[in-house]
Structures are given as structure tokens and as C-alpha cells.
Design a protein around this motif. Structure first.
Motif, PDB file in Angstrom:
ATOM      1  N   LEU A 187      37.120  32.127  34.811  1.00  0.00           N
ATOM      2  CA  LEU A 187      37.027  30.824  35.464  1.00  0.00           C
ATOM      3  C   LEU A 187      37.722  30.879  36.829  1.00  0.00           C
ATOM      4  CD1 LEU A 187      37.516  27.345  33.926  1.00  0.00           C
ATOM      5  CD2 LEU A 187      38.815  27.953  35.954  1.00  0.00           C
ATOM      6  N   GLY A 188      38.900  31.506  36.857  1.00  0.00           N
ATOM      7  CA  GLY A 188      39.622  31.628  38.117  1.00  0.00           C
ATOM      8  C   GLY A 188      38.888  32.481  39.132  1.00  0.00           C
ATOM      9  N   LEU A 189      38.200  33.529  38.664  1.00  0.00           N
ATOM     10  CA  LEU A 189      37.444  34.388  39.580  1.00  0.00           C
ATOM     11  C   LEU A 189      36.278  33.636  40.202  1.00  0.00           C
ATOM     12  CD1 LEU A 189      37.213  37.314  40.681  1.00  0.00           C
ATOM     13  CD2 LEU A 189      35.574  37.747  38.826  1.00  0.00           C
ATOM     14  N   VAL A 190      35.561  32.864  39.397  1.00  0.00           N
ATOM     15  CA  VAL A 190      34.468  32.042  39.933  1.00  0.00           C
ATOM     16  C   VAL A 190      35.016  30.983  40.874  1.00  0.00           C
ATOM     17  CG1 VAL A 190      32.661  30.380  39.314  1.00  0.00           C
ATOM     18  CG2 VAL A 190      32.934  32.484  37.985  1.00  0.00           C
ATOM     19  N   ALA A 191      36.131  30.354  40.483  1.00  0.00           N
ATOM     20  CA  ALA A 191      36.737  29.326  41.327  1.00  0.00           C
ATOM     21  C   ALA A 191      37.150  29.891  42.683  1.00  0.00           C
ATOM     22  CB  ALA A 191      37.946  28.720  40.627  1.00  0.00           C
ATOM     23  N   SER A 192      37.694  31.101  42.690  1.00  0.00           N
ATOM     24  CA  SER A 192      38.185  31.673  43.947  1.00  0.00           C
ATOM     25  C   SER A 192      37.049  32.226  44.793  1.00  0.00           C
ATOM     26  CB  SER A 192      39.223  32.763  43.659  1.00  0.00           C
ATOM     27  OG  SER A 192      38.677  33.788  42.851  1.00  0.00           O
ATOM     28  N   THR A 193      36.141  32.993  44.209  1.00  0.00           N
ATOM     29  CA  THR A 193      35.080  33.601  45.018  1.00  0.00           C
ATOM     30  C   THR A 193      34.101  32.563  45.535  1.00  0.00           C
ATOM     31  OG1 THR A 193      33.823  34.104  42.992  1.00  0.00           O
ATOM     32  CG2 THR A 193      35.215  35.854  43.897  1.00  0.00           C
ATOM     33  N   TYR A 194      33.830  31.522  44.733  1.00  0.00           N
ATOM     34  CA  TYR A 194      32.916  30.466  45.176  1.00  0.00           C
ATOM     35  C   TYR A 194      33.673  29.363  45.922  1.00  0.00           C
ATOM     36  CZ  TYR A 194      28.824  32.102  42.530  1.00  0.00           C
ATOM     37  OH  TYR A 194      27.758  32.819  42.068  1.00  0.00           O
ATOM     38  N   GLY A 195      34.577  28.669  45.222  1.00  0.00           N
ATOM     39  CA  GLY A 195      35.193  27.476  45.786  1.00  0.00           C
ATOM     40  C   GLY A 195      36.200  27.744  46.873  1.00  0.00           C
ATOM     41  N   SER A 238      31.439  36.547  51.440  1.00  0.00           N
ATOM     42  CA  SER A 238      30.489  35.813  50.616  1.00  0.00           C
ATOM     43  C   SER A 238      29.848  36.690  49.543  1.00  0.00           C
ATOM     44  CB  SER A 238      29.394  35.205  51.506  1.00  0.00           C
ATOM     45  OG  SER A 238      28.536  34.381  50.762  1.00  0.00           O
ATOM     46  N   THR A 239      29.879  38.008  49.747  1.00  0.00           N
ATOM     47  CA  THR A 239      29.296  38.918  48.768  1.00  0.00           C
ATOM     48  C   THR A 239      29.998  38.824  47.425  1.00  0.00           C
ATOM     49  OG1 THR A 239      28.918  40.424  50.628  1.00  0.00           O
ATOM     50  CG2 THR A 239      28.538  41.302  48.426  1.00  0.00           C
ATOM     51  N   GLY A 240      31.294  38.525  47.453  1.00  0.00           N
ATOM     52  CA  GLY A 240      32.072  38.505  46.218  1.00  0.00           C
ATOM     53  C   GLY A 240      31.537  37.541  45.185  1.00  0.00           C
ATOM     54  N   ALA A 241      31.085  36.362  45.632  1.00  0.00           N
ATOM     55  CA  ALA A 241      30.544  35.392  44.682  1.00  0.00           C
ATOM     56  C   ALA A 241      29.271  35.921  44.032  1.00  0.00           C
ATOM     57  CB  ALA A 241      30.264  34.073  45.400  1.00  0.00           C
ATOM     58  N   GLY A 242      28.432  36.613  44.815  1.00  0.00           N
ATOM     59  CA  GLY A 242      27.212  37.173  44.249  1.00  0.00           C
ATOM     60  C   GLY A 242      27.480  38.230  43.203  1.00  0.00           C
ATOM     61  N   LEU A 243      28.550  38.995  43.373  1.00  0.00           N
ATOM     62  CA  LEU A 243      28.909  40.035  42.404  1.00  0.00           C
ATOM     63  C   LEU A 243      29.591  39.448  41.173  1.00  0.00           C
ATOM     64  CD1 LEU A 243      30.405  42.702  44.849  1.00  0.00           C
ATOM     65  CD2 LEU A 243      28.197  42.831  43.692  1.00  0.00           C
ATOM     66  N   ALA A 244      30.341  38.361  41.356  1.00  0.00           N
ATOM     67  CA  ALA A 244      31.191  37.841  40.284  1.00  0.00           C
ATOM     68  C   ALA A 244      30.390  37.263  39.125  1.00  0.00           C
ATOM     69  CB  ALA A 244      32.147  36.791  40.843  1.00  0.00           C
ATOM     70  N   SER A 245      29.368  36.453  39.419  1.00  0.00           N
ATOM     71  CA  SER A 245      28.668  35.740  38.348  1.00  0.00           C
ATOM     72  C   SER A 245      28.015  36.660  37.323  1.00  0.00           C
ATOM     73  CB  SER A 245      27.632  34.785  38.949  1.00  0.00           C
ATOM     74  OG  SER A 245      28.273  33.700  39.582  1.00  0.00           O
ATOM     75  N   GLY A 255      41.350  38.556  40.497  1.00  0.00           N
ATOM     76  CA  GLY A 255      40.487  39.705  40.228  1.00  0.00           C
ATOM     77  C   GLY A 255      41.217  40.800  39.474  1.00  0.00           C
ATOM     78  N   ALA A 256      42.482  41.037  39.813  1.00  0.00           N
ATOM     79  CA  ALA A 256      43.272  42.055  39.112  1.00  0.00           C
ATOM     80  C   ALA A 256      43.479  41.677  37.651  1.00  0.00           C
ATOM     81  CB  ALA A 256      44.614  42.240  39.817  1.00  0.00           C
ATOM     82  N   VAL A 257      43.736  40.394  37.403  1.00  0.00           N
ATOM     83  CA  VAL A 257      43.918  39.931  36.015  1.00  0.00           C
ATOM     84  C   VAL A 257      42.653  40.160  35.205  1.00  0.00           C
ATOM     85  CG1 VAL A 257      44.251  37.874  34.583  1.00  0.00           C
ATOM     86  CG2 VAL A 257      45.688  38.232  36.601  1.00  0.00           C
ATOM     87  N   VAL A 258      41.503  39.792  35.756  1.00  0.00           N
ATOM     88  CA  VAL A 258      40.237  39.969  35.027  1.00  0.00           C
ATOM     89  C   VAL A 258      39.943  41.450  34.829  1.00  0.00           C
ATOM     90  CG1 VAL A 258      37.756  39.520  35.059  1.00  0.00           C
ATOM     91  CG2 VAL A 258      39.343  37.790  35.904  1.00  0.00           C
ATOM     92  N   PHE A 259      40.175  42.258  35.849  1.00  0.00           N
ATOM     93  CA  PHE A 259      39.912  43.696  35.743  1.00  0.00           C
ATOM     94  C   PHE A 259      40.719  44.320  34.615  1.00  0.00           C
ATOM     95  CE2 PHE A 259      40.725  48.130  37.029  1.00  0.00           C
ATOM     96  CZ  PHE A 259      39.422  48.589  37.147  1.00  0.00           C
ATOM     97  N   LEU A 260      41.995  43.932  34.505  1.00  0.00           N
ATOM     98  CA  LEU A 260      42.842  44.477  33.442  1.00  0.00           C
ATOM     99  C   LEU A 260      42.445  43.925  32.078  1.00  0.00           C
ATOM    100  CD1 LEU A 260      46.326  44.353  35.211  1.00  0.00           C
ATOM    101  CD2 LEU A 260      44.892  46.362  34.798  1.00  0.00           C
TER     102      LEU A 260
END
Length: 386
Positions: free
Chosen positions: A11-19, A104-111, A171-176
Motif C-alpha cells: 500500500l505504501g509503495l503504491v501511495a508513494s510511486t503514484y500519489g 513516473s516509470t516507478g508507478a508503472g512497475l509497481a502495480s 521500496g526497501a521494506v517491500v523488497f525485504l
């Protein structure tokens, strides 16, 4: 425990990369323009190019999510986070524009990465809830960006720096948290996505067309929504509050989902996009009236977010087996429409003004709302009576 961290972190990754990064561009744009000295046409071109690279990221994510979802998360955090930090340090317009496009690429990769990770680690009914939680991140991200702006603007450089650092940390939290589990290791090699057939693409024509139109019309708000309020003389703090209200409107979709979930997707689409068209028109014609402008922002936030949910439901109704492929297709088309709309709006604002530009954008959204109803009516007429 790790699964819970993965979902909350997603949720935090989507919130950060998009919002905080991709959609916050329009929030900080007036202050960036003032300091770097570029016009609306350049701002629209940057937004358009960023949307194109988002589409590239989404396609790459769809193709690689089944085999490298964890590494896609890392790529999403690095492109969005580092891109935002470079935006903050940009000495010139070209540097700022290039870093905004990359970010902006980050949001496309995250979802697609998060969809794959949640699907592989959460079972049963909990999986759908987890996906909904992760995908709801855009609204809270917009609210967070607004609060950040409320505290820091006109210091947009510090705001972008904070957004970039937060994105890297999440991103680091999700990766781990996404380290391979015993279940993932023993389940074998991930299957490659099965591409749908020609008839499937034919059935997607109507949602594809209306998604393109809606993306084009909505781009005026995402790119120039706050600029319209600033240009109308609304106090800076109120313009930021409007952005926060927009995010709250998007987040409220979770509370209205029980009323829209039982309605056919095409009908939900027409309802939500009609309200979004009204909001775009109101922002264009009444930006100087704070109360109506705030209401329009809330309505647009809800309409836009609910409409994207309707697209997911629509392609699922067409073919549930290929719902993921349909979602990827429609979201890429939606953002491609935003690329076209941002470029067109950027060229139009300086020539014909905000009111005319937003009125034209509202008309495009209205066409996207009415097209499914016209197609359905023609289909009924074509059915021979007995």
C-alpha cells in the motif's frame, strides 16, 4: 507477519510511486514553473512524456511480474525515489523534466509487481482483500502529498526530496518482505502469462476506446488542476487543501464499493465518468469559488478512482481468466490517453485559457461516459424481434 508487512508495505509503495511522485507533479507544478521559468506548454510536454514512460513501465511489469516481481519492486522504488530526489536538485528545466519522466516509470512497475506478489503469498478470500488494500494506496498518497505541500511549499525542492526518500524506504521494506517463502520455492517455476486470443481483443474495443478518452480528458485536472486555482487567485493554502480533498475523494471509493459492486461494470463506468465530467467542468468554470472548487475536487477524486475500478470489473466480466491482462491493457491505454491529453492541454491553456481548456476536457470525458450507453442501445436495436 511477513505477509502483513508485505501488504501494508505494498500500500505504501503504491501511495508513494503514484500519489507522492507521479500524480504530485501537478500539485507542485506552479511553484516549479515559477522558480525554473517554463510555461504551460513545457509542463504539459513533461507530463505527456512521463505518461508514455509509465506505459512502458507497465508493459515491462506485466511481462516480467511472473518471474521477477521482487526485482520490479526494487526498480519501481529506485526510478520513482531517485527520480524525485533528482527533481528536487534540478538546476535547469531539462534536468527537471528528464527526471520527472524517469520517476513516473516507478508507478508503472509497481502495480503489476504487487499484484503478483500478493497473489503468490495470500490465499483465498484474504487475497482479494489484500489486493484491494494495496491498490487503494493512490488516494492516501495524494493526501500525503497534499499535507507535505501544505507544510513545505513554496519549498518544492524539500518536498520532492522527502517524497523520494520515503519512496526508497518503502521500496526497501517491500523488497525485504518479499523474500521467497517456502511456498514460493516449492511451487515451481512461475508460469509465463498466457496471451489471450483475437476474439478477446475484439471484445475489449469499447472499454479501450473509452479508457483512452477518459485518460485524455482527465489529464487537464491531474496536470493543471492546482494551476487553475492558483491562476484564479485562490490562496496557496486553499489550493493545496483542494489537492488533499481530491485524495480523500479517491480514498472514499472503499466506502462506496458495496453500492457499486453489484451494478454492471459498463453502467458503473457511465455513472462515475459522468460525475467526473461535471467535476472537470466545474473546476474550469468556477476555480475562483473555493467551496465549489473543493466539492469538484472531491467529486473528481471519487469519480476517477471508481472509474478505474469499473474498468477492472468490465474486463473481468468479459473474460475472468484474462482479467490481469485486460487490466494491464486498459490501464496502459488510460495513461496513454493522459499523455495525449496533457500535451493537448498544455498547448491549449496558454492560447485559449483555462476555462476553455477544461470545458473541452469535460466534453471528452462526457463522450467517454456516454459511448457505452450508445453502443448498448445500438446493440439492442440490432437484435431482431420475434
Amino acid at each position: 507477519m511477513r505477509t502483513r508487512i508485505l501488504v501494508v508495505g505494498g500500500l505504501g509503495l503504491v501511495a508513494s510511486t503514484y500519489g507522492l511522485v507521479r500524480l504530485a507533479y501537478g500539485l507542485f507544478l506552479p511553484d516549479v514553473q515559477r522558480d525554473l521559468g517554463f510555461g504551460a506548454d513545457v509542463g504539459g510536454a513533461v507530463s505527456s512524456a512521463a505518461s508514455v514512460l509509465y506505459c512502458v513501465g507497465a508493459v515491462v511489469g506485466f511481462l516480467l511480474a511472473g518471474r521477477a516481481a521482487r526485482w520490479l519492486v526494487l526498480g519501481a522504488a529506485l526510478t520513482a525515489g531517485a527520480g524525485a530526489i533528482v527533481m528536487a536538485a534540478s538546476p535547469t528545466t531539462p534536468v527537471f523534466g528528464a527526471s520527472a519522466v524517469v520517476a513516473s516509470t516507478g508507478a508503472g512497475l509497481a502495480s503489476p509487481a504487487m499484484v503478483q506478489l500478493v497473489a503468490g503469498r495470500v490465499d483465498g478470500a484474504a487475497r482479494d482483500r489484500a489486493q484491494a488494500v494495496v491498490n487503494s494506496g493512490t488516494g492516501p498518497g495524494l493526501v500525503a502529498a497534499g499535507l507535505l505541500a501544505l507544510v513545505l511549499l513554496p519549498d518544492w525542492r524539500t518536498a520532492w526530496t522527502v517524497a523520494g526518500v520515503l519512496t526508497l524506504l518503502v521500496g526497501a521494506v517491500v523488497f525485504l518482505a518479499a523474500r521467497p517463502t517456502r511456498r514460493a520455492v516449492t511451487s515451481g517455476r512461475p508460469a509465463r502469462p498466457v496471451l489471450p486470443g483475437r476474439s478477446w481483443f475484439g471484445a475489449q474495443v469499447v472499454p479501450v476506446v473509452v479508457a483512452l478518452l477518459f485518460g485524455a480528458g482527465s489529464a487537464a485536472v491531474w496536470t493543471y488542476g492546482r494551476s487553475a486555482l492558483v491562476g484564479a487567485g485562490v490562496p496557496s493554502a486553499s489550493t493545496v487543501v483542494a489537492w488533499i480533498v481530491l485524495g480523500v475523494g479517491g480514498a472514499s471509493v472503499a466506502g462506496t464499493a458495496r453500492w457499486t459492486s453489484g451494478v454492471p461494470a459498463a453502467r458503473t463506468w457511465s455513472l462515475t465518468t459522468t460525475l467526473a465530467a461535471v467535476a472537470v467542468l466545474a473546476l474550469g468554470l468556477l476555480p475562483h469559488l473555493v467551496a465549489p472548487a473543493l466539492m469538484a475536487c472531491a467529486l473528481f477524486g471519487w469519480g476517477y478512482t471508481a472509474a478505474t475500478g469499473a474498468l477492472i470489473a468490465w474486463t473481468t466480466e468479459i473474460d475472468q481468466q484474462h482479467a490481469a491482462a485486460g487490466t494491464a491493457l486498459l490501464f496502459v491505454v488510460l495513461v496513454a490517453g493522459q499523455a495525449l491529453g496533457a500535451a493537448a492541454a498544455g498547448a491549449a491553456v496558454g492560447r485559449v485559457g483555462t476555462a476553455t481548456t477544461f470545458t473541452a476536457a469535460a466534453a471528452v470525458v462526457a463522450v467517454a461516459a456516454g459511448a457505452p450507453l450508445l453502443v448498448a442501445r445500438r446493440s439492442l436495436r440490432s437484435v431482431p424481434s420475434r
